[in-house]
Design a protein around this motif. Structure first.
Motif, PDB file in Angstrom:
ATOM      1  N   MET A  91       0.689  -1.323  -0.112  1.00  0.00           N
ATOM      2  CA  MET A  91      -0.042  -0.055  -0.064  1.00  0.00           C
ATOM      3  C   MET A  91       0.746   1.374   0.040  1.00  0.00           C
ATOM      4  SD  MET A  91      -1.223   0.420   4.027  1.00  0.00           S
ATOM      5  CE  MET A  91      -0.101   0.983   5.193  1.00  0.00           C
ATOM      6  N   GLN A  92       0.281   2.342  -0.467  1.00  0.00           N
ATOM      7  CA  GLN A  92       0.933   3.737  -0.480  1.00  0.00           C
ATOM      8  C   GLN A  92       0.947   4.373   0.972  1.00  0.00           C
ATOM      9  OE1 GLN A  92      -0.222   6.170  -3.538  1.00  0.00           O
ATOM     10  NE2 GLN A  92       1.833   5.515  -4.737  1.00  0.00           N
ATOM     11  N   ALA A  93       1.855   4.859   1.552  1.00  0.00           N
ATOM     12  CA  ALA A  93       1.759   5.761   2.843  1.00  0.00           C
ATOM     13  C   ALA A  93       2.750   6.741   2.971  1.00  0.00           C
ATOM     14  CB  ALA A  93       2.105   4.599   3.980  1.00  0.00           C
ATOM     15  N   ILE A  94       2.561   7.588   3.508  1.00  0.00           N
ATOM     16  CA  ILE A  94       3.650   8.850   3.867  1.00  0.00           C
ATOM     17  C   ILE A  94       4.618   7.992   5.083  1.00  0.00           C
ATOM     18  CG2 ILE A  94       4.157  10.959   4.855  1.00  0.00           C
ATOM     19  CD1 ILE A  94       3.043  11.140   1.924  1.00  0.00           C
ATOM     20  N   VAL A  95       5.882   8.259   4.718  1.00  0.00           N
ATOM     21  CA  VAL A  95       6.863   7.678   5.606  1.00  0.00           C
ATOM     22  C   VAL A  95       7.945   8.631   6.131  1.00  0.00           C
ATOM     23  CG1 VAL A  95       8.244   5.897   5.947  1.00  0.00           C
ATOM     24  CG2 VAL A  95       6.516   5.453   5.182  1.00  0.00           C
ATOM     25  N   PHE A  96       8.455   8.767   7.103  1.00  0.00           N
ATOM     26  CA  PHE A  96       9.724   9.495   7.499  1.00  0.00           C
ATOM     27  C   PHE A  96      10.561   8.586   8.299  1.00  0.00           C
ATOM     28  CE2 PHE A  96       7.120  10.378  11.129  1.00  0.00           C
ATOM     29  CZ  PHE A  96       7.788  10.313  12.441  1.00  0.00           C
ATOM     30  N   GLU A  97      12.070   8.662   7.772  1.00  0.00           N
ATOM     31  CA  GLU A  97      12.822   7.578   8.025  1.00  0.00           C
ATOM     32  C   GLU A  97      14.090   8.234   9.110  1.00  0.00           C
ATOM     33  OE1 GLU A  97      13.111   4.483   4.677  1.00  0.00           O
ATOM     34  OE2 GLU A  97      12.820   6.251   3.870  1.00  0.00           O
ATOM     35  N   GLU A  98      13.959   9.716   9.383  1.00  0.00           N
ATOM     36  CA  GLU A  98      14.838  10.342   9.966  1.00  0.00           C
ATOM     37  C   GLU A  98      13.960  11.486  10.664  1.00  0.00           C
ATOM     38  OE1 GLU A  98      17.836  12.549   8.172  1.00  0.00           O
ATOM     39  OE2 GLU A  98      16.712  12.210   5.999  1.00  0.00           O
ATOM     40  N   PHE A  99      14.371  12.280  11.654  1.00  0.00           N
ATOM     41  CA  PHE A  99      13.741  13.258  12.212  1.00  0.00           C
ATOM     42  C   PHE A  99      14.145  14.586  11.425  1.00  0.00           C
ATOM     43  CE2 PHE A  99      13.635  10.593  15.928  1.00  0.00           C
ATOM     44  CZ  PHE A  99      12.301  10.341  15.840  1.00  0.00           C
ATOM     45  N   GLY A 100      13.053  15.456  11.052  1.00  0.00           N
ATOM     46  CA  GLY A 100      13.589  16.804  10.608  1.00  0.00           C
ATOM     47  C   GLY A 100      12.387  17.695   9.986  1.00  0.00           C
ATOM     48  N   GLY A 101      12.482  18.515   9.055  1.00  0.00           N
ATOM     49  CA  GLY A 101      11.744  19.289   8.455  1.00  0.00           C
ATOM     50  C   GLY A 101      10.779  18.465   7.676  1.00  0.00           C
ATOM     51  N   PRO A 102       9.675  19.119   6.822  1.00  0.00           N
ATOM     52  CA  PRO A 102       8.721  18.462   6.187  1.00  0.00           C
ATOM     53  C   PRO A 102       9.339  17.557   5.099  1.00  0.00           C
ATOM     54  CG  PRO A 102       8.558  20.872   5.736  1.00  0.00           C
ATOM     55  CD  PRO A 102       9.160  20.553   6.955  1.00  0.00           C
ATOM     56  N   ASP A 103      10.348  17.932   4.392  1.00  0.00           N
ATOM     57  CA  ASP A 103      10.917  17.223   3.437  1.00  0.00           C
ATOM     58  C   ASP A 103      11.516  15.871   3.753  1.00  0.00           C
ATOM     59  OD1 ASP A 103      12.863  18.789   5.100  1.00  0.00           O
ATOM     60  OD2 ASP A 103      14.472  17.697   4.047  1.00  0.00           O
ATOM     61  N   VAL A 104      11.420  15.384   5.024  1.00  0.00           N
ATOM     62  CA  VAL A 104      11.722  14.125   5.222  1.00  0.00           C
ATOM     63  C   VAL A 104      10.473  13.186   5.121  1.00  0.00           C
ATOM     64  CG1 VAL A 104      13.261  14.753   7.158  1.00  0.00           C
ATOM     65  CG2 VAL A 104      11.017  14.272   7.738  1.00  0.00           C
ATOM     66  N   LEU A 105       9.205  13.867   4.773  1.00  0.00           N
ATOM     67  CA  LEU A 105       8.017  12.949   4.592  1.00  0.00           C
ATOM     68  C   LEU A 105       8.175  12.631   3.199  1.00  0.00           C
ATOM     69  CD1 LEU A 105       5.586  15.213   6.386  1.00  0.00           C
ATOM     70  CD2 LEU A 105       6.517  12.913   7.018  1.00  0.00           C
ATOM     71  N   HIS A 106       7.888  11.542   2.571  1.00  0.00           N
ATOM     72  CA  HIS A 106       7.876  11.011   1.653  1.00  0.00           C
ATOM     73  C   HIS A 106       6.853   9.782   1.242  1.00  0.00           C
ATOM     74  CE1 HIS A 106      11.038   8.601   3.169  1.00  0.00           C
ATOM     75  NE2 HIS A 106      10.685   7.621   2.544  1.00  0.00           N
ATOM     76  N   VAL A 107       6.224   9.659   0.245  1.00  0.00           N
ATOM     77  CA  VAL A 107       5.368   8.509  -0.135  1.00  0.00           C
ATOM     78  C   VAL A 107       6.387   7.356  -0.390  1.00  0.00           C
ATOM     79  CG1 VAL A 107       3.720   7.677  -1.958  1.00  0.00           C
ATOM     80  CG2 VAL A 107       3.747   9.856  -1.451  1.00  0.00           C
ATOM     81  N   LYS A 108       5.679   6.137   0.078  1.00  0.00           N
ATOM     82  CA  LYS A 108       6.419   4.934  -0.090  1.00  0.00           C
ATOM     83  C   LYS A 108       5.452   4.017  -0.076  1.00  0.00           C
ATOM     84  CE  LYS A 108      10.074   2.297   1.979  1.00  0.00           C
ATOM     85  NZ  LYS A 108      11.320   2.246   3.127  1.00  0.00           N
ATOM     86  N   GLU A 109       6.074   2.639  -0.778  1.00  0.00           N
ATOM     87  CA  GLU A 109       5.022   1.580  -0.734  1.00  0.00           C
ATOM     88  C   GLU A 109       5.548   0.561   0.317  1.00  0.00           C
ATOM     89  OE1 GLU A 109       2.106  -0.366  -2.793  1.00  0.00           O
ATOM     90  OE2 GLU A 109       2.881   1.413  -3.486  1.00  0.00           O
ATOM     91  N   ILE A 110       4.515   0.371   1.244  1.00  0.00           N
ATOM     92  CA  ILE A 110       4.815  -0.473   2.340  1.00  0.00           C
ATOM     93  C   ILE A 110       3.977  -1.787   2.534  1.00  0.00           C
ATOM     94  CG2 ILE A 110       6.120   1.370   3.346  1.00  0.00           C
ATOM     95  CD1 ILE A 110       3.576   1.621   5.458  1.00  0.00           C
ATOM     96  N   ALA A 111       4.445  -2.804   3.351  1.00  0.00           N
ATOM     97  CA  ALA A 111       3.475  -3.664   3.668  1.00  0.00           C
ATOM     98  C   ALA A 111       2.116  -3.298   4.215  1.00  0.00           C
ATOM     99  CB  ALA A 111       4.103  -4.660   4.416  1.00  0.00           C
ATOM    100  N   GLU A 112       1.029  -3.939   3.628  1.00  0.00           N
ATOM    101  CA  GLU A 112      -0.326  -3.771   4.303  1.00  0.00           C
ATOM    102  C   GLU A 112      -0.226  -4.029   5.677  1.00  0.00           C
ATOM    103  OE1 GLU A 112      -3.657  -5.079   2.199  1.00  0.00           O
ATOM    104  OE2 GLU A 112      -3.040  -3.991   0.124  1.00  0.00           O
ATOM    105  N   VAL A 142       8.881  12.227  25.515  1.00  0.00           N
ATOM    106  CA  VAL A 142       7.314  11.836  25.777  1.00  0.00           C
ATOM    107  C   VAL A 142       6.787  10.711  25.084  1.00  0.00           C
ATOM    108  CG1 VAL A 142       5.228  12.710  26.380  1.00  0.00           C
ATOM    109  CG2 VAL A 142       7.209  14.375  26.727  1.00  0.00           C
ATOM    110  N   PHE A 143       6.992  10.814  23.878  1.00  0.00           N
ATOM    111  CA  PHE A 143       6.480   9.855  22.995  1.00  0.00           C
ATOM    112  C   PHE A 143       7.462   9.367  22.033  1.00  0.00           C
ATOM    113  CE2 PHE A 143       2.872  12.797  23.639  1.00  0.00           C
ATOM    114  CZ  PHE A 143       2.068  12.312  24.441  1.00  0.00           C
ATOM    115  N   PRO A 144       8.468   8.549  22.335  1.00  0.00           N
ATOM    116  CA  PRO A 144       9.416   7.949  21.534  1.00  0.00           C
ATOM    117  C   PRO A 144       8.884   7.203  20.292  1.00  0.00           C
ATOM    118  CG  PRO A 144       9.534   7.159  23.940  1.00  0.00           C
ATOM    119  CD  PRO A 144       8.407   7.845  23.754  1.00  0.00           C
ATOM    120  N   THR A 145       9.378   7.509  19.154  1.00  0.00           N
ATOM    121  CA  THR A 145       8.855   7.118  17.838  1.00  0.00           C
ATOM    122  C   THR A 145       9.955   6.172  16.997  1.00  0.00           C
ATOM    123  OG1 THR A 145       7.553   9.240  17.525  1.00  0.00           O
ATOM    124  CG2 THR A 145       7.940   7.805  15.360  1.00  0.00           C
ATOM    125  N   PRO A 146       9.600   4.838  16.935  1.00  0.00           N
ATOM    126  CA  PRO A 146      10.502   4.215  16.323  1.00  0.00           C
ATOM    127  C   PRO A 146      10.475   4.464  14.908  1.00  0.00           C
ATOM    128  CG  PRO A 146       9.154   2.664  17.662  1.00  0.00           C
ATOM    129  CD  PRO A 146       8.646   4.116  17.358  1.00  0.00           C
TER     130      PRO A 146
END
Length: 307
Positions: free
Chosen positions: A1-22, A54-58
């Protein structure tokens, strides 16, 4: 499925569309084909890494909490919904995606649009929770910072429904909107104390800061120098001033309260007694722009992603 993913912390440019498992529904879960996902300030704060204490994010992570969509899988032990039901609630796997898992949902009335449904869970729960924490009562005066925003606009309506006098801070361009919510608008910024006193010579009984724009010192002054009955959901300087920072908690009792509150707020919205203003909608691929608009802090109402 398509999802928005971020793989590092940062500005809005770290967000990208990625195909991931449903994801697939496990015990106590449902899977929802997402029609709309709410955008909240917490989303960009998590993306920046500001809430790691407060909310650790893997990482990698899919952003978003609020969903509205159609149930298409049901896990063991789930009751009250069936495949094909329209629902709204909280995602446990990230809302900016074609599919999301959820545990706390209610059925969406036909009279409530998808965007409006996705705008309701967080704003409604947050507004009601803070008003309860403030123990706001009929006849009291509430100073509400950020009254034109997603949470503030709901809080203004709920507080007015409790019989409170609501004074809402907002930019001049939003004053008519704030007035339509049942609140008295005042402009935020320098001179706030005098402006509030001019419309509330009786003083203010409680303060709800939904804006996080540095208004807590003025709020303390307006409360006579005390931090009693002041709550913020947005100002990270709160601890240094002795002001409680309210954030949602987890646990079975909280989940039950959230479900009951969501059901009631959904009923009010479907009946037109609670109005939800959509400030803008974005396709999934423009999630970065949606979060940037949220971070800019001038949206009049709720921002929603439509996967």
């Amino acid at each position: 499925m398509q999802a928005i993913v971020f793989e590092e912390f940062g500005g809005p440019d770290v967000l990208h569309v990625k195909e991931i498992a449903e994801p697939h529904a496990g015990p106590g879960e449902i899977r929802v084909a997402v029609k709309a996902a709410g955008v909240n300030p917490m989303d960009y704060k998590i993306r920046h890494g500001w809430l790691e204490g407060v909310f650790p994010t893997p990482l990698p992570a899919v952003p978003g909490q609020e969903i509205a969509g159609v149930v298409d899988e049901i896990g063991a032990g789930v009751t009250g919904v069936t495949v094909g039901d329209d629902v709204l609630g909280w995602s446990t796997t990230g809302a900016y995606a074609q599919y999301a898992l959820a545990e706390t949902v209610v059925r969406k009335p036909a009279s409530l649009g998808w965007a409006e449904a996705a705008a309701l869970p967080v704003a409604g729960e947050t507004a009601a929770r803070v008003l309860d924490e403030l123990a706001l009562r009929e006849g009291e005066t509430l100073l509400l910072h950020g009254a034109a925003g997603a949470v503030g606009s709901v809080a203004a309506q709920l507080a007015a429904a409790r019989g409170a006098i609501v004074i809402g801070t907002a930019s001049p361009a939003n004053h008519e909107y704030v007035r339509s919510l049942g609140a008295i608008p005042v402009t935020y910024g320098d001179g706030l104390v005098e402006r509030v006193r001019s419309v509330a010579p009786q003083g203010v009984d409680a303060v709800f800061d939904a804006a996080g724009m540095g208004a807590l010192p003025d709020s303390i002054e307006l409360r006579g120098g005390t931090t009693d009955r002041i709550v913020t959901i947005a100002d990270q300087a709160a601890a240094g001033l002795g002001v409680p920072f309210s954030s949602g908690m987890s646990g079975d009792a909280v989940a039950e309260r959230k479900h009951a509150g969501l059901a009631e707020n959904t009923r009010l919205a479907a009946e037109g007694a609670l109005r939800l203003r959509i400030a803008g909608t974005f396709p999934l691929a423009e999630a970065a722009q949606a979060q940037q608009t949220s971070e800019d802090g001038h949206a009049r109402g709720k921002l929603v992603i439509l996967p």
